[in-house]
Design an enzyme around this catalytic site. Structure first.
Site, short mmCIF file in Angstrom:
data_model
loop_
_atom_site.label_atom_id
_atom_site.label_comp_id
_atom_site.label_asym_id
_atom_site.label_seq_id
_atom_site.Cartn_x
_atom_site.Cartn_y
_atom_site.Cartn_z
N ARG A 291 0.81 -1.21 0.00
CA ARG A 291 0.00 0.00 0.00
C ARG A 291 0.85 1.27 0.00
O ARG A 291 0.56 2.23 -0.72
CB ARG A 291 -0.90 0.00 1.25
CG ARG A 291 -1.83 1.18 1.36
CD ARG A 291 -2.33 1.35 2.80
NE ARG A 291 -2.73 0.09 3.40
CZ ARG A 291 -3.98 -0.36 3.44
NH1 ARG A 291 -4.94 0.34 2.89
NH2 ARG A 291 -4.25 -1.51 4.03
N CYS B 296 -26.61 -0.71 -7.04
CA CYS B 296 -27.89 -0.87 -6.36
C CYS B 296 -27.68 -1.32 -4.92
O CYS B 296 -28.11 -2.40 -4.51
CB CYS B 296 -28.76 -1.87 -7.12
SG CYS B 296 -30.49 -1.81 -6.63
N GLU B 297 -26.96 -0.51 -4.17
CA GLU B 297 -26.65 -0.78 -2.76
C GLU B 297 -26.59 0.55 -2.03
O GLU B 297 -25.90 1.48 -2.48
CB GLU B 297 -25.29 -1.47 -2.61
CG GLU B 297 -25.19 -2.85 -3.23
CD GLU B 297 -25.85 -3.92 -2.39
OE1 GLU B 297 -26.15 -3.65 -1.20
OE2 GLU B 297 -26.07 -5.02 -2.91
#
Length: 478
Positions: free
Chosen positions: A320, A395-396
């Site tokens: 990272r 769709c959340e």
């Protein structure tokens, strides 16, 4: 109902700093090359965001190649120098799970790093990119027999064993092939670090590695096997870590085991993993990698000196901290919607900004509640900073891209929006949720841009559906 002033917005978390200019690019959060041209357009690696989008569409993940290369080389230098001060040797592996493709693998090798993989796909990518097999470390808590066979066949430098079953599998594979395979034993130190804090317990309830009490038996078994060579211990304590206190405590516990193991033979290497944190928002203040390297290595060296044992070769696995800040995702704003929320102080308003991506190209906010920073990319805004929530098109209700941010109040459909620090664990964790094609990844450097991972099309999705006779529909449509 009482209106709440923006200067004391009740919907903003305490850590969120309201900028005087919502067009600014905070240091550490954005790649080193990030700037704006005279028209206010975001420029990354010498390439204008509007030009990149015109060529590739949105969403698109942009990687500042020079930033990634520089951070990899800087990290390698930091740990090598810190260890050399104590007369020791360091190895640095790039944690491929952060984001791996052929080009990134080559950047890491050229910077002096090895590559850490944890699946057959990552292994084959590294090998195909030309990474020398001896500079590969292979992780995983449930490696298939076929994966172990392939790793041994390829001559992978180190396999990090995670269970007694895996040790026996490797023993059988190496004996049948008549080749020796070096391994590290992954242990759980009972230390779990998270950002500024760490938790130390006697027993850690997780799937990876051996408990310290069980590791001696695992090492003893490896030492009995003819073709499996015990090369040392591995311990990873967490992610997004800003300090060294967790590393110090973990090293103390692992070196106690290391000292006991020396009674039965050599313990050449200690791998302390990675997890070094980055700035996702201006509230984050990660230490420079040189400071972390010095502090961690000094702590290990002090512990070794106190125990009267030789400093082993040290290894580290950053991912990272190398790729995260190098990445910026570009989206197009589709809709904006003011939402009024009841608070104890009255009614407050937050602006919802919907973009043409979301949890399919960056699941971390939905999965971990991760925070990010965003800025207009196609222009600068003139309005005062407004509290916004950037959301995706899936769709959340949990499809959030940036949970809390201040952006110019005049943000509007058609604007390009840039989300910073997405180089790690965004493309790597992307999906086709809602049958959305995964976006391309483009590397920018000195004004040149080249695609390093092709974006998917609707045809690519249809081609995988065995119930369809042909992917001829929607040719080339994203």
């Amino acid at each position: 109902m009482v209106s709440v002033p923006a200067s004391a917005h009740p919907l903003a978390p305490e850590w969120l700093i309201r900028p005087d200019d919502a067009n600014d690019l905070a240091d550490l959060v954005w790649p080193a090359s990030a700037t704006r041209d005279p028209d206010g357009v975001l420029v990354l690696g010498g390439s204008r965001a509007t030009d990149l989008v015109e060529q590739l569409g949105t969403p698109v993940l942009v990687i500042d190649e020079q930033h990634a290369r520089d951070q990899a080389a800087r990290t390698h230098r930091a740990f090598v120098a810190a260890t050399a001060r104590h007369g020791g040797v360091a190895r640095v592996y790039y944690a491929g799970k952060a984001f791996l493709c052929a080009e990134v693998a080559r950047w890491m090798i050229e910077a002096g790093l090895g590559v850490d993989v944890c699946s057959r796909g990552e292994l084959e990518t590294a090998l195909a990119a030309g990474v020398p097999a001896e500079r590969i470390g292979y992780h995983g808590n449930n490696k298939r027999v076929s994966e172990l066979e392939r790793a041994v066949e390829a001559g992978v430098g180190t396999i990090i064993v995670d269970s007694s079953i895996e040790i026996e599998r490797l023993g059988a594979i190496t004996e049948r092939r008549g080749v020796t395979q070096k391994v590290l034993v992954r242990v759980r130190s009972g230390v779990h670090a998270d950002t500024h804090d760490f938790l130390a317990t006697a027993h850690e309830d997780q799937k990876f590695g051996f408990a310290l009490d069980d590791a001696e038996q695992a090492v003893a078994r490896i030492r009995e096997l003819s073709f499996v060579e015990f090369s040392g211990l591995h311990c990873h304590i967490g992610s997004q870590i800003f300090g060294i206190s967790g590393f110090r405590e973990s090293a103390s516990r692992v070196l106690e085991l290391h000292e006991r193991l020396l009674e039965g033979g050599s313990v050449p290497l200690l791998n302390l993993g990675g997890g070094f944190g980055i700035a996702y928002t201006r509230a984050d203040d990660p230490a420079p990698i040189e400071q972390l390297a010095d502090g961690i290595v000094d702590a290990v060296a002090d512990e070794c000196q106190a125990r009267g044992i030789e400093l082993p070769t040290l290894a580290f696995e950053p991912g990272r901290s190398i790729m995260g800040p190098a990445g910026v995702t570009l989206y197009e704003v589709g809709t904006t919607k003011p939402v009024r929320v009841e608070t104890t102080e009255g009614v407050a308003e937050r602006l919802y900004v919907a973009v043409d991506g979301g949890m399919s190209d960056n699941v971390r906010p939905a999965l971990y509640g991760a925070q990010y920073s965003a800025r207009l990319a196609s222009r600068t805004g003139d309005d005062a900073p407004a509290l916004v929530r950037v959301v995706g098109m899936h769709c959340e209700s949990g499809d959030i891209v940036v949970d809390h941010e201040y952006l110019p109040g005049d943000i509007t459909p058609g604007d390009l929006l840039a989300v910073a620090s997405t180089g790690a664990y965004s493309a790597a964790m992307s999906s086709n949720y809602n049958h959305v094609p995964r976006p391309p990844v483009v590397a920018v450097r000195e004004g040149e841009a080249r695609v390093i991972v092709r974006g998917e099309t609707i045809d690519d999705l249809l081609a995988r559906d065995a119930g369809l006779p042909s992917p001829a529909l929607n040719k080339g449509e994203k």
